[in-house]
Enzyme design. Structure first.
Site, PDB file in Angstrom:
ATOM      1  N   ASP A   1       0.878  -1.155   0.000  1.00 41.17           N
ATOM      2  CA  ASP A   1       0.000   0.000   0.000  1.00 41.17           C
ATOM      3  C   ASP A   1       0.928   1.221   0.000  1.00 41.17           C
ATOM      4  O   ASP A   1       2.122   1.095   0.303  1.00 41.17           O
ATOM      5  CB  ASP A   1      -0.888  -0.037   1.243  1.00 41.17           C
ATOM      6  CG  ASP A   1      -1.680   1.234   1.424  1.00 41.17           C
ATOM      7  OD1 ASP A   1      -2.329   1.672   0.463  1.00 41.17           O
ATOM      8  OD2 ASP A   1      -1.632   1.803   2.533  1.00 41.17           O
TER       9      ASP A   1
ATOM     10  N   ASP B   1      -0.067   5.106   0.914  1.00 41.67           N
ATOM     11  CA  ASP B   1      -0.259   6.095   1.973  1.00 41.67           C
ATOM     12  C   ASP B   1      -0.141   5.463   3.356  1.00 41.67           C
ATOM     13  O   ASP B   1      -0.795   4.452   3.647  1.00 41.67           O
ATOM     14  CB  ASP B   1      -1.623   6.755   1.821  1.00 41.67           C
ATOM     15  CG  ASP B   1      -1.722   7.572   0.539  1.00 41.67           C
ATOM     16  OD1 ASP B   1      -2.164   8.720   0.610  1.00 41.67           O
ATOM     17  OD2 ASP B   1      -1.337   7.047  -0.535  1.00 41.67           O
TER      18      ASP B   1
ATOM     19  N   GLU C   1      -0.737  10.877   4.103  1.00 42.35           N
ATOM     20  CA  GLU C   1      -1.892  10.576   3.266  1.00 42.35           C
ATOM     21  C   GLU C   1      -1.958  11.650   2.179  1.00 42.35           C
ATOM     22  O   GLU C   1      -2.193  12.829   2.468  1.00 42.35           O
ATOM     23  CB  GLU C   1      -3.180  10.570   4.094  1.00 42.35           C
ATOM     24  CG  GLU C   1      -3.263   9.459   5.127  1.00 42.35           C
ATOM     25  CD  GLU C   1      -3.599   8.106   4.493  1.00 42.35           C
ATOM     26  OE1 GLU C   1      -4.218   8.092   3.413  1.00 42.35           O
ATOM     27  OE2 GLU C   1      -3.230   7.074   5.097  1.00 42.35           O
TER      28      GLU C   1
ATOM     29  N   ARG D   1     -14.191  12.724  -0.561  1.00 40.67           N
ATOM     30  CA  ARG D   1     -12.960  13.469  -0.273  1.00 40.67           C
ATOM     31  C   ARG D   1     -12.429  14.190  -1.515  1.00 40.67           C
ATOM     32  O   ARG D   1     -11.930  15.308  -1.422  1.00 40.67           O
ATOM     33  CB  ARG D   1     -11.908  12.524   0.287  1.00 40.67           C
ATOM     34  CG  ARG D   1     -12.188  12.071   1.710  1.00 40.67           C
ATOM     35  CD  ARG D   1     -11.177  11.052   2.185  1.00 40.67           C
ATOM     36  NE  ARG D   1     -11.349   9.762   1.500  1.00 40.67           N
ATOM     37  CZ  ARG D   1     -10.418   8.817   1.464  1.00 40.67           C
ATOM     38  NH1 ARG D   1      -9.244   9.017   2.032  1.00 40.67           N
ATOM     39  NH2 ARG D   1     -10.663   7.683   0.833  1.00 40.67           N
TER      40      ARG D   1
ATOM     41  N   SER E   1      -2.473   1.278  -4.799  1.00 41.76           N
ATOM     42  CA  SER E   1      -2.863   2.356  -3.899  1.00 41.76           C
ATOM     43  C   SER E   1      -4.281   2.836  -4.139  1.00 41.76           C
ATOM     44  O   SER E   1      -4.750   2.906  -5.282  1.00 41.76           O
ATOM     45  CB  SER E   1      -1.895   3.539  -4.089  1.00 41.76           C
ATOM     46  OG  SER E   1      -2.310   4.661  -3.344  1.00 41.76           O
ATOM     47  N   GLY E   2      -4.945   3.187  -3.038  1.00 39.41           N
ATOM     48  CA  GLY E   2      -6.223   3.865  -3.131  1.00 39.41           C
ATOM     49  C   GLY E   2      -6.040   5.346  -3.356  1.00 39.41           C
ATOM     50  O   GLY E   2      -7.012   6.096  -3.389  1.00 39.41           O
TER      51      GLY E   2
ATOM     52  N   LYS F   1      -7.884  -4.055  -5.043  1.00 41.95           N
ATOM     53  CA  LYS F   1      -6.502  -4.271  -4.603  1.00 41.95           C
ATOM     54  C   LYS F   1      -6.164  -5.756  -4.629  1.00 41.95           C
ATOM     55  O   LYS F   1      -5.079  -6.159  -5.074  1.00 41.95           O
ATOM     56  CB  LYS F   1      -6.295  -3.709  -3.195  1.00 41.95           C
ATOM     57  CG  LYS F   1      -6.080  -2.207  -3.146  1.00 41.95           C
ATOM     58  CD  LYS F   1      -5.560  -1.783  -1.781  1.00 41.95           C
ATOM     59  CE  LYS F   1      -5.089  -0.352  -1.789  1.00 41.95           C
ATOM     60  NZ  LYS F   1      -4.369   0.031  -0.568  1.00 41.95           N
TER      61      LYS F   1
ATOM     62  N   ASP G   1      -1.982  -0.832   5.710  1.00 47.22           N
ATOM     63  CA  ASP G   1      -2.280  -0.291   7.044  1.00 47.22           C
ATOM     64  C   ASP G   1      -3.760  -0.123   7.354  1.00 47.22           C
ATOM     65  O   ASP G   1      -4.119   0.117   8.506  1.00 47.22           O
ATOM     66  CB  ASP G   1      -1.606   1.074   7.207  1.00 47.22           C
ATOM     67  CG  ASP G   1      -2.319   2.167   6.428  1.00 47.22           C
ATOM     68  OD1 ASP G   1      -2.722   3.183   7.038  1.00 47.22           O
ATOM     69  OD2 ASP G   1      -2.492   2.026   5.208  1.00 47.22           O
TER      70      ASP G   1
ATOM     71  N   ASN H   1      -8.944  -0.865   3.817  1.00 50.43           N
ATOM     72  CA  ASN H   1      -8.916  -0.993   2.365  1.00 50.43           C
ATOM     73  C   ASN H   1      -7.924  -2.062   1.889  1.00 50.43           C
ATOM     74  O   ASN H   1      -7.954  -2.479   0.739  1.00 50.43           O
ATOM     75  CB  ASN H   1      -8.542   0.368   1.744  1.00 50.43           C
ATOM     76  CG  ASN H   1      -8.816   0.431   0.264  1.00 50.43           C
ATOM     77  OD1 ASN H   1      -9.793  -0.130  -0.206  1.00 50.43           O
ATOM     78  ND2 ASN H   1      -7.944   1.098  -0.470  1.00 50.43           N
TER      79      ASN H   1
END
Length: 425
Positions: free
Chosen positions: A202, A204, A211, A247, A290-291, A335, A358, A361
């Site tokens: 991942d 962030d 982030e 967001r 990554s998201g 993912k 972490d 997600n």
């Protein structure tokens, strides 16, 4: 002739000794210096010893050398006398054992890595007690790290290593770790542990310290509200896709140049470069899913020489962010699909993969990986991960893979990349 197929994993086939020979385990120990081993084996040779097994190690300047030998029975006593005399001259002690000799080295079923800062004797004592309570034996212990944390690798023999039988032990260890300030990973030992060849991070708060979406939102003066939504999403309280759209709306109207500013301000997690450099040397395929956003990840991937990566795409029109993302959303399901895709692309089975993340997600990705590591993670991820890292150093991942600090730094010294950054007290 014995066919290997006729020997199961629990059998040991011993070399037959000539008639008149007896078995003995002979140990010498003392200060290490050149010539000790040569003299030890010279005496054994003079008395017709046949070597069956040997183990030698040096620990903090103290040498221990053990030999499992076959010796002519009528020469054993003289051999012992000569060894004591010769080794005493070298400053070494000698022990000879002829009874109660185990038939072979234990075939460890599992490997456990214990990391702490500091790592205390009480930690290992309590872990040892827990293992004993569930019929597990510690076969060997070796130091695996002295920086940035202290680490030990324990090889274990579990009474019943069949799938599912170790769950009560794992649960007991997980409960113990909550009480002790240590990180613990346990997995099956053997070729499968050594077969890992792909690792997916991942980004962030894992590969980097912050982030990205919050860093972008800060330019719009909306960092606090975006951070609150991010935190809820990472805890698993909000659907990730829904939270992402919410967001990203806060970024509407920001100039495209903000992406460059944020990209240039990214801080890698301590140990990230060391981890990637070391795994590259071992032939790993390394990437990130990554998201976050591809416009940021592309530069990072190029800097770190990642083999693969995926992320969401921010929509940009007329040089400004529209507050929308385009294309497929990289959520928890995507993912996991991405990790499977990259494994297939490189011709690897899923048990050869490692995933590090972490937040909630990352749950699906860590679940399908051969080894799932929760990195300073939220409770939702810790509960299902194979193991957790609770110190802010990404190179702990290397230790969990059985790679020692000495091996890392020896390679760094060879190519001129060695350095140790002073740690804050």
């Amino acid at each position: 002739m014995l066919n290997q197929d006729d020997v199961n994993s629990d059998q040991t086939v011993s070399i037959a000794l000539p008639e008149g020979y007896v078995e003995a385990v002979i140990t010498t120990a003392g200060p290490d210096h050149p010539g000790v081993s040569a003299q030890f084996f010279r005496v054994l040779s003079d008395h017709g010893a046949q070597l069956l097994d040997v183990e030698q190690r040096v620990f903090r300047g103290q040498l221990s050398l053990e030999a499992f030998v076959g010796v002519p029975e009528d020469k054993l006593a003289d051999c012992e006398v000569e060894l004591r005399k010769s080794m005493d001259f070298q400053g070494m002690s000698v022990w000879v054992l002829t009874e109660g000799i185990a038939s072979a080295h234990p075939r460890s079923t599992h490997a456990m890595v214990v990391l702490g800062n500091p790592l205390e004797a009480l930690d290992i004592s309590r872990i040892g007690e827990t293992l004993a309570n569930y019929g597990a034996n510690i076969d060997t212990i070796r130091g695996i790290a002295d920086y940035p944390v202290t680490g030990l690798e324990l090889k274990l023999t579990i009474a019943n290593p069949a799938p599912g039988e170790g769950i009560p032990l794992r649960k007991a260890l997980a409960e113990l770790v909550l009480e002790q300030n240590v990180d613990v990973a346990i997995e099956r030992d053997g070729l499968q542990r050594r077969s890992k060849r792909l690792i997916c991070f991942d980004v962030d708060s894992t590969l980097i310290t912050g982030e990205v979406i919050e860093m972008l939102a800060a330019h719009a003066g909306r960092e606090a509200e975006v951070a609150e939504v991010t935190e809820r999403a990472m805890r698993g309280e909000l659907d990730f896709s829904q939270s992402l759209h919410e967001r990203v709306k806060a970024l509407e109207g920001l100039p495209e140049s903000v992406l460059t500013e944020v990209g240039n301000s990214i801080q890698l997690t301590p140990g990230a470069r060391t981890t990637i450099r070391t795994l590259k040397r071992l032939g790993y395929k390394i990437g990130a899913v990554s998201g976050g956003f591809i416009q940021i990840l592309e530069g990072l991937a190029d800097e770190l020489d990642l083999d693969f990566y995926r992320a969401n795409t921010l929509e940009i029109k007329d040089g400004k962010l529209t507050g929308r993302v385009i294309g497929d959303i990289i959520d928890r399901e995507e993912k996991a699909r991405s990790l499977k895709h990259f494994a297939r692309e490189y011709g690897l089975d899923m048990h050869q993969t490692v995933a590090v993340g972490d937040g909630a997600n990352d749950i699906d990705m860590l679940s399908v990986a051969g080894l799932g590591i929760a990195f300073n993670a939220k409770p939702a991820l810790k509960e299902m991960a194979d193991t957790s890292v609770n110190y802010p150093f990404l190179d702990e991942v290397l230790f969990f893979l059985g790679i020692s600090r000495n091996e890392i730094e020896s390679a760094d010294l060879e190519d001129g990349t060695f350095r140790r950054v002073p740690l804050e007290p």
